[in-house]
Write a protein that holds these residues in place. Structure first.
Motif, PDB file in Angstrom:
ATOM      1  N   LEU A 125       0.869  -1.289  -0.091  1.00  0.00           N
ATOM      2  CA  LEU A 125       0.108   0.018   0.087  1.00  0.00           C
ATOM      3  C   LEU A 125       0.916   1.401   0.015  1.00  0.00           C
ATOM      4  CD1 LEU A 125      -2.794   1.011   0.058  1.00  0.00           C
ATOM      5  CD2 LEU A 125      -2.829   0.898   2.414  1.00  0.00           C
ATOM      6  N   VAL A 126       1.662   1.164   0.776  1.00  0.00           N
ATOM      7  CA  VAL A 126       2.835   2.671   0.676  1.00  0.00           C
ATOM      8  C   VAL A 126       3.447   2.572  -0.450  1.00  0.00           C
ATOM      9  CG1 VAL A 126       4.807   3.275   1.849  1.00  0.00           C
ATOM     10  CG2 VAL A 126       2.965   2.225   3.344  1.00  0.00           C
ATOM     11  N   ALA A 127       4.076   1.517  -1.233  1.00  0.00           N
ATOM     12  CA  ALA A 127       4.714   1.592  -2.444  1.00  0.00           C
ATOM     13  C   ALA A 127       3.705   2.223  -3.571  1.00  0.00           C
ATOM     14  CB  ALA A 127       5.183   0.137  -2.762  1.00  0.00           C
TER      15      ALA A 127
ATOM     16  N   PRO B 252       0.080  13.771  -7.777  1.00  0.00           N
ATOM     17  CA  PRO B 252       0.141  14.276  -6.558  1.00  0.00           C
ATOM     18  C   PRO B 252      -0.976  14.919  -5.972  1.00  0.00           C
ATOM     19  CG  PRO B 252       1.458  15.506  -8.164  1.00  0.00           C
ATOM     20  CD  PRO B 252       1.114  14.270  -8.842  1.00  0.00           C
ATOM     21  N   GLU B 253      -2.034  15.577  -6.934  1.00  0.00           N
ATOM     22  CA  GLU B 253      -3.476  16.169  -6.555  1.00  0.00           C
ATOM     23  C   GLU B 253      -4.165  14.989  -5.828  1.00  0.00           C
ATOM     24  OE1 GLU B 253      -3.866  13.861 -10.488  1.00  0.00           O
ATOM     25  OE2 GLU B 253      -2.177  15.531  -9.683  1.00  0.00           O
ATOM     26  N   GLY B 254      -4.003  13.796  -5.995  1.00  0.00           N
ATOM     27  CA  GLY B 254      -4.670  12.677  -5.440  1.00  0.00           C
ATOM     28  C   GLY B 254      -4.167  12.113  -4.320  1.00  0.00           C
ATOM     29  N   PHE B 255      -2.938  12.662  -3.882  1.00  0.00           N
ATOM     30  CA  PHE B 255      -2.037  11.896  -2.798  1.00  0.00           C
ATOM     31  C   PHE B 255      -2.797  12.291  -1.343  1.00  0.00           C
ATOM     32  CE2 PHE B 255       1.553  12.108   0.152  1.00  0.00           C
ATOM     33  CZ  PHE B 255       1.818  10.584   0.121  1.00  0.00           C
ATOM     34  N   TYR B 256      -3.274  13.149  -1.108  1.00  0.00           N
ATOM     35  CA  TYR B 256      -3.961  13.562   0.510  1.00  0.00           C
ATOM     36  C   TYR B 256      -4.600  12.282   0.933  1.00  0.00           C
ATOM     37  CZ  TYR B 256      -6.101  15.427   4.413  1.00  0.00           C
ATOM     38  OH  TYR B 256      -6.695  15.206   5.694  1.00  0.00           O
ATOM     39  N   PRO B 257      -5.673  11.910   0.304  1.00  0.00           N
ATOM     40  CA  PRO B 257      -6.657  10.945   0.811  1.00  0.00           C
ATOM     41  C   PRO B 257      -5.988   9.681   1.155  1.00  0.00           C
ATOM     42  CG  PRO B 257      -7.469  11.669  -1.167  1.00  0.00           C
ATOM     43  CD  PRO B 257      -6.496  12.525  -1.142  1.00  0.00           C
ATOM     44  N   TRP B 258      -5.044   9.329   0.185  1.00  0.00           N
ATOM     45  CA  TRP B 258      -4.483   8.050   0.436  1.00  0.00           C
ATOM     46  C   TRP B 258      -3.149   8.204   1.528  1.00  0.00           C
ATOM     47  CZ3 TRP B 258      -5.657   3.837  -1.706  1.00  0.00           C
ATOM     48  CH2 TRP B 258      -6.428   3.655  -2.692  1.00  0.00           C
ATOM     49  N   ALA B 259      -2.843   9.493   1.611  1.00  0.00           N
ATOM     50  CA  ALA B 259      -1.855   9.553   2.886  1.00  0.00           C
ATOM     51  C   ALA B 259      -2.457   9.470   4.165  1.00  0.00           C
ATOM     52  CB  ALA B 259      -1.114  10.739   2.654  1.00  0.00           C
ATOM     53  N   LYS B 260      -3.678   9.909   4.146  1.00  0.00           N
ATOM     54  CA  LYS B 260      -4.467   9.882   5.490  1.00  0.00           C
ATOM     55  C   LYS B 260      -4.902   8.728   5.619  1.00  0.00           C
ATOM     56  CE  LYS B 260      -8.608  12.477   7.274  1.00  0.00           C
ATOM     57  NZ  LYS B 260      -9.573  13.495   7.187  1.00  0.00           N
ATOM     58  N   ALA B 261      -5.254   7.775   4.598  1.00  0.00           N
ATOM     59  CA  ALA B 261      -5.748   6.230   4.542  1.00  0.00           C
ATOM     60  C   ALA B 261      -4.585   5.592   5.405  1.00  0.00           C
ATOM     61  CB  ALA B 261      -6.317   5.813   3.548  1.00  0.00           C
ATOM     62  N   ILE B 262      -3.529   5.519   4.837  1.00  0.00           N
ATOM     63  CA  ILE B 262      -2.330   5.110   5.071  1.00  0.00           C
ATOM     64  C   ILE B 262      -1.989   5.519   6.408  1.00  0.00           C
ATOM     65  CG2 ILE B 262       0.231   4.514   5.001  1.00  0.00           C
ATOM     66  CD1 ILE B 262      -0.608   4.447   1.786  1.00  0.00           C
ATOM     67  N   HIS B 263      -1.917   6.727   6.851  1.00  0.00           N
ATOM     68  CA  HIS B 263      -1.806   7.043   8.295  1.00  0.00           C
ATOM     69  C   HIS B 263      -2.733   6.436   9.305  1.00  0.00           C
ATOM     70  CE1 HIS B 263      -0.372   9.624  11.590  1.00  0.00           C
ATOM     71  NE2 HIS B 263      -1.673  10.235  11.789  1.00  0.00           N
ATOM     72  N   ILE B 264      -3.985   6.400   8.874  1.00  0.00           N
ATOM     73  CA  ILE B 264      -4.668   5.735   9.842  1.00  0.00           C
ATOM     74  C   ILE B 264      -4.696   4.189  10.097  1.00  0.00           C
ATOM     75  CG2 ILE B 264      -7.150   5.129  10.151  1.00  0.00           C
ATOM     76  CD1 ILE B 264      -7.730   8.046   8.972  1.00  0.00           C
TER      77      ILE B 264
ATOM     78  N   MET C 152       5.074   2.257  13.241  1.00  0.00           N
ATOM     79  CA  MET C 152       5.441   3.488  13.914  1.00  0.00           C
ATOM     80  C   MET C 152       5.907   4.469  12.999  1.00  0.00           C
ATOM     81  SD  MET C 152       7.991   4.530  16.936  1.00  0.00           S
ATOM     82  CE  MET C 152       9.399   4.307  15.831  1.00  0.00           C
ATOM     83  N   VAL C 153       6.995   3.829  12.058  1.00  0.00           N
ATOM     84  CA  VAL C 153       7.602   4.625  10.965  1.00  0.00           C
ATOM     85  C   VAL C 153       6.715   5.092  10.088  1.00  0.00           C
ATOM     86  CG1 VAL C 153       9.272   4.382   9.226  1.00  0.00           C
ATOM     87  CG2 VAL C 153       9.885   3.421  11.467  1.00  0.00           C
ATOM     88  N   ILE C 154       5.673   4.397   9.698  1.00  0.00           N
ATOM     89  CA  ILE C 154       5.010   4.985   8.650  1.00  0.00           C
ATOM     90  C   ILE C 154       3.952   5.812   9.224  1.00  0.00           C
ATOM     91  CG2 ILE C 154       2.722   4.060   7.338  1.00  0.00           C
ATOM     92  CD1 ILE C 154       4.413   1.443   6.758  1.00  0.00           C
TER      93      ILE C 154
ATOM     94  N   VAL D 110       5.992   9.199   9.207  1.00  0.00           N
ATOM     95  CA  VAL D 110       6.329   9.569   7.986  1.00  0.00           C
ATOM     96  C   VAL D 110       5.159  10.379   7.416  1.00  0.00           C
ATOM     97  CG1 VAL D 110       6.718   9.166   5.433  1.00  0.00           C
ATOM     98  CG2 VAL D 110       8.376   8.078   7.505  1.00  0.00           C
ATOM     99  N   PHE D 111       3.891   9.644   7.285  1.00  0.00           N
ATOM    100  CA  PHE D 111       2.803  10.106   6.737  1.00  0.00           C
ATOM    101  C   PHE D 111       2.115  11.256   7.600  1.00  0.00           C
ATOM    102  CE2 PHE D 111       3.412   6.884   4.145  1.00  0.00           C
ATOM    103  CZ  PHE D 111       2.932   7.147   2.945  1.00  0.00           C
ATOM    104  N   GLY D 112       2.246  11.017   9.195  1.00  0.00           N
ATOM    105  CA  GLY D 112       1.628  12.025  10.152  1.00  0.00           C
ATOM    106  C   GLY D 112       2.333  13.719   9.797  1.00  0.00           C
ATOM    107  N   LEU D 113       3.814  13.523   9.614  1.00  0.00           N
ATOM    108  CA  LEU D 113       4.493  14.752   9.328  1.00  0.00           C
ATOM    109  C   LEU D 113       4.419  15.176   8.105  1.00  0.00           C
ATOM    110  CD1 LEU D 113       7.875  13.634  11.474  1.00  0.00           C
ATOM    111  CD2 LEU D 113       5.985  15.227  12.058  1.00  0.00           C
ATOM    112  N   TRP D 114       4.124  14.624   6.927  1.00  0.00           N
ATOM    113  CA  TRP D 114       3.722  14.889   5.798  1.00  0.00           C
ATOM    114  C   TRP D 114       2.528  15.566   5.957  1.00  0.00           C
ATOM    115  CZ3 TRP D 114      -0.300  14.565   2.304  1.00  0.00           C
ATOM    116  CH2 TRP D 114      -0.035  15.017   0.985  1.00  0.00           C
ATOM    117  N   MET D 115       1.383  15.206   6.505  1.00  0.00           N
ATOM    118  CA  MET D 115       0.144  15.809   6.567  1.00  0.00           C
ATOM    119  C   MET D 115       0.240  17.032   7.592  1.00  0.00           C
ATOM    120  SD  MET D 115      -2.778  12.987   6.565  1.00  0.00           S
ATOM    121  CE  MET D 115      -2.002  12.075   7.992  1.00  0.00           C
ATOM    122  N   ALA D 116       0.905  17.205   8.596  1.00  0.00           N
ATOM    123  CA  ALA D 116       1.098  18.062   9.496  1.00  0.00           C
ATOM    124  C   ALA D 116       1.931  19.444   8.716  1.00  0.00           C
ATOM    125  CB  ALA D 116       2.107  18.054  10.903  1.00  0.00           C
TER     126      ALA D 116
END
Length: 162
Positions: free
Chosen positions: A8-10, A20-32, A81-83, A86-92
């Motif tokens: 999923l991360v790959a 990149p315009e569709g990245f945020y919802p996926w980043a949020k899903a992976i973060h969760i 934890m690493v994932i 990574v995704f949490g800091l990107w969203m922050a």
């Protein structure tokens, strides 16, 4: 489970580079998903340590706990934890620009949770070497810390009280 998260991360990384315009919802899903995996491990590992503390050193039961603890830590908790970070800091950074008192408080609590993670990793090492001296009662108390941190973090994220 780690392989599924890795795939999923790959796939999300490909999305990041090619759409990149569709990245945020996926980043949020992976973060969760990563947070759920991390928390599942953080809630289960201290419980294993409770039982391990009561097992006789060198027994079959103790050796089984060592394998379970190591696999849980290395196969699920550490990668999750690493994932999460990574995704949490990107969203922050990208979504919130690191602004908001709730976000600063959340990051502080996640740092505390990461410290508990480190403490548990050290405990797994000590148990693996038959050097653990903490009683089961200690691990029962430690078992409550991730829960309390999780409650506070979720409230901060959902309610954003400040």
């Amino acid at each position: 489970m780690s392989i599924g998260i890795g795939v999923l991360v790959a796939l999300t990384a490909l999305l990041f580079f090619f759409a990149p315009e569709g990245f945020y919802p996926w980043a949020k899903a992976i973060h969760i998903l990563a947070v759920i995996s991390w928390m599942a491990g953080m809630l289960y590992l201290p419980r294993l340590l409770v039982y391990h503390a009561d097992a006789e050193k060198g027994s079959v039961q103790s050796e089984t706990f060592k394998v379970m603890e190591r696999r849980l830590l290395r196969g699920i908790i550490n990668p999750a934890m690493v994932i999460t970070w990574v995704f949490g800091l990107w969203m922050a950074w990208k979504i919130f620009g690191f602004h908001g008192g709730w976000l600063h408080a959340k990051i502080g609590l996640v740092l505390l949770l990461s410290g508990v993670h480190g403490y548990l990793a050290g405990a797994v090492r000590k148990f693996a070497e038959d050097r653990s001296e903490k009683p089961a009662r200690h691990w029962r108390i430690v078992n409550e810390i991730p829960t309390l941190l999780m409650i506070a973090i979720v409230i901060l994220v959902v309610v954003k009280p400040f």
